[in-house]
Design an enzyme around this catalytic site. Structure first.
Site, PDB file in Angstrom:
ATOM      1  N   PRO A 115      18.323  17.573  23.736  1.00  0.00           N
ATOM      2  CA  PRO A 115      16.963  17.209  23.505  1.00  0.00           C
ATOM      3  C   PRO A 115      16.239  15.851  23.915  1.00  0.00           C
ATOM      4  O   PRO A 115      17.398  14.998  23.664  1.00  0.00           O
ATOM      5  CB  PRO A 115      17.005  17.408  21.929  1.00  0.00           C
ATOM      6  CG  PRO A 115      17.818  18.232  21.632  1.00  0.00           C
ATOM      7  CD  PRO A 115      19.111  18.059  22.834  1.00  0.00           C
ATOM      8  N   CYS A 116      15.405  15.804  24.445  1.00  0.00           N
ATOM      9  CA  CYS A 116      14.933  14.527  25.358  1.00  0.00           C
ATOM     10  C   CYS A 116      14.047  13.668  24.427  1.00  0.00           C
ATOM     11  O   CYS A 116      13.862  12.411  24.882  1.00  0.00           O
ATOM     12  CB  CYS A 116      14.427  14.687  26.715  1.00  0.00           C
ATOM     13  SG  CYS A 116      13.022  15.884  26.322  1.00  0.00           S
ATOM     14  N   GLN A 117      13.656  14.199  23.433  1.00  0.00           N
ATOM     15  CA  GLN A 117      12.686  13.206  22.552  1.00  0.00           C
ATOM     16  C   GLN A 117      13.028  11.694  22.330  1.00  0.00           C
ATOM     17  O   GLN A 117      12.350  10.926  22.130  1.00  0.00           O
ATOM     18  CB  GLN A 117      12.139  14.019  21.320  1.00  0.00           C
ATOM     19  CG  GLN A 117      11.406  15.064  21.601  1.00  0.00           C
ATOM     20  CD  GLN A 117      12.321  16.541  21.894  1.00  0.00           C
ATOM     21  OE1 GLN A 117      13.452  16.444  21.978  1.00  0.00           O
ATOM     22  NE2 GLN A 117      11.718  17.548  21.630  1.00  0.00           N
ATOM     23  N   TYR A 165      14.783   9.777  24.047  1.00  0.00           N
ATOM     24  CA  TYR A 165      14.900   9.071  25.165  1.00  0.00           C
ATOM     25  C   TYR A 165      13.493   8.757  25.817  1.00  0.00           C
ATOM     26  O   TYR A 165      13.482   7.783  26.367  1.00  0.00           O
ATOM     27  CB  TYR A 165      15.774   9.666  26.054  1.00  0.00           C
ATOM     28  CG  TYR A 165      17.271   9.894  25.866  1.00  0.00           C
ATOM     29  CD1 TYR A 165      17.918   8.891  25.457  1.00  0.00           C
ATOM     30  CD2 TYR A 165      17.881  11.012  26.116  1.00  0.00           C
ATOM     31  CE1 TYR A 165      19.416   9.072  25.268  1.00  0.00           C
ATOM     32  CE2 TYR A 165      19.217  11.382  25.774  1.00  0.00           C
ATOM     33  CZ  TYR A 165      20.003  10.217  25.331  1.00  0.00           C
ATOM     34  OH  TYR A 165      21.287  10.471  24.999  1.00  0.00           O
TER      35      TYR A 165
END
Length: 407
Positions: free
Chosen positions: A115-117, A119
């Site tokens: 999951p990228c949130q 970053y």
């Protein structure tokens, strides 16, 4: 060649690799709605191979239930969709299930992106009160799969903000970690629109290869032709806010672009062209945003007359209302919460974009059906899965290049 997809989501990355000729061994995903989407997509691929897509089309038309559809699919296919969170506690059970599926085979590739949130620049602002977000260290869990299965190559996808998050320490830790466990790794900032996707979407794509093989970061063949939102919306019937039905009719034939991109084939059934309802205040702002956009001006929240304004903040996050332009801007999972950032560019259709339009912005095929956790259609679950996905067309071009170089 086969692959394991970690943090698989709705399967956008996997779809590109399947199209390029790779075979999925397992998809690991914690979200139950996304896992149903993966099962339904694997049912599509199995039935296509068997020449029995009439069963799948019956499902899309609502003639049979999801449960009925799944009775036509061999059990190992469903066992390959592992609905668990990747974690130190769950990994032993995930490994055991994958080992059973492999039945002694080696793994050629591992793909996926945590999951990228945590970053992303937007996510960081929203999460500024969180002291230690565990998602920033999920690359360590990804690495455990590399250490166990030792694939030839891996693909690790994330947002550009990873390089600058926490002064770049996570970026450097990721590169060092992959190097320590036996992989050369290189990353490039790639834009989906260069791969034929009608979306300005930049992503950091790490590709690593086992130090025992001869390999290098592949070169890609870029599309070279810039398509527009008109190219992916023209054949969809017009809708009002809150409009649409489970199954719709196309208003035009498939273009060369839609066919070559894999988005639409003649014979496809148009589903999920459904929009969310909006209140009168938001619709007035949408209309103003489109008028401004057509004049070459981007609407800012502080430009909205105070009597019309629904968001009090006029000092930051000013682009809360945004029109989907000639080249759509990056689609994100926030579309599941509201459509303010994805306003349809027409005064004749005053609304945000539909589920199917969002899927096309991401280059998903029209045959791709986005499931909910139950058999009742969930617009929110569909938007969330689409917003979090890797565009399948971009994934396909990356997979093609990797396959070419491995062979």
């Amino acid at each position: 060649m086969n692959f394991i997809d970690l943090f698989a989501g709705a399967g956008g990355l996997s779809e590109g690799f399947i199209r390029a000729g790779f075979t999925p061994v397992a998809h690991v995903e914690m979200d139950s709605a996304a896992c149903y989407t993966l099962r339904t997509r694997m049912a599509y691929h199995y039935l296509a191979e068997q020449g029995r897509l009439d069963i799948y089309r019956s499902y899309l038309r609502g003639e049979i239930s999801r449960r009925d559809l799944y009775t036509h699919i061999p059990e190992p296919i469903f066992n390959s969709i592992i609905n668990r969170a990747i974690s130190e506690e769950n990994n032993p059970a995930i490994f055991a299930q994958i080992d059973e599926l492999l039945d002694g085979q080696e793994v050629d590739l591992i793909i996926g992106g945590p999951p990228c949130q945590a970053y992303s620049n937007i996510g960081r602002a929203a999460l500024k009160h969180v002291k230690d977000d565990h998602r920033k260290k999920l690359y360590l869990e990804y690495g455990k799969f590399l250490k166990k299965y030792k694939p030839k190559v891996f693909v690790f996808e994330n947002v550009p903000g990873l390089k600058s998050s926490d002064t770049g320490i996570h970026y450097q830790n990721i590169k060092n970690y992959f190097d320590e466990i036996g992989y050369h790794v290189k990353e490039k900032l790639l834009n989906a629109k260069d791969f034929g996707v009608v979306q300005d979407r930049k992503r950091l794509i790490f590709i690593g290869w086992n130090k025992d093989i001869q390999f290098a970061y592949p070169s890609f063949i870029y599309d070279g032709v810039e398509h527009t939102s008109a190219d992916i919306f023209y054949d969809l019937p017009p809708l009002a806010a809150g409009g649409g039905t489970a199954v719709s009719e196309y208003v035009d034939n498939a273009s060369e672009y839609l066919t070559e991109s894999g988005i639409r084939y003649n014979g496809d059934i148009l589903t999920q062209h459904i929009t969310r309802p909006h209140n009168a205040k938001d619709l007035n702002i949408y209309k103003l945003a489109v008028q401004k956009y057509q004049q070459g001006v981007l609407l800012k929240n502080n430009d909205i007359p105070e009597t019309m304004r629904t968001q009090k903040n006029v000092s930051d996050f000013l682009d809360r209302f945004k029109v989907v332009g000639t080249i759509p801007h990056t689609l994100i999972a926030h579309i599941a919460k509201d459509g303010h950032h994805y306003i349809y560019n027409s005064l004749d259709q005053n609304r945000s974009i539909s589920v199917r339009e969002a899927a096309r912005v991401q280059s998903f095929p029209d045959s791709y059906y986005f499931e909910g956790a139950t058999e009742i259609f969930s617009r929110t679950a569909a938007f969330k899965q689409i917003g979090n996905a890797v565009p399948p067309l971009m994934a396909y071009r990356i997979a093609e290049a990797i396959k070419r170089d491995l062979e």
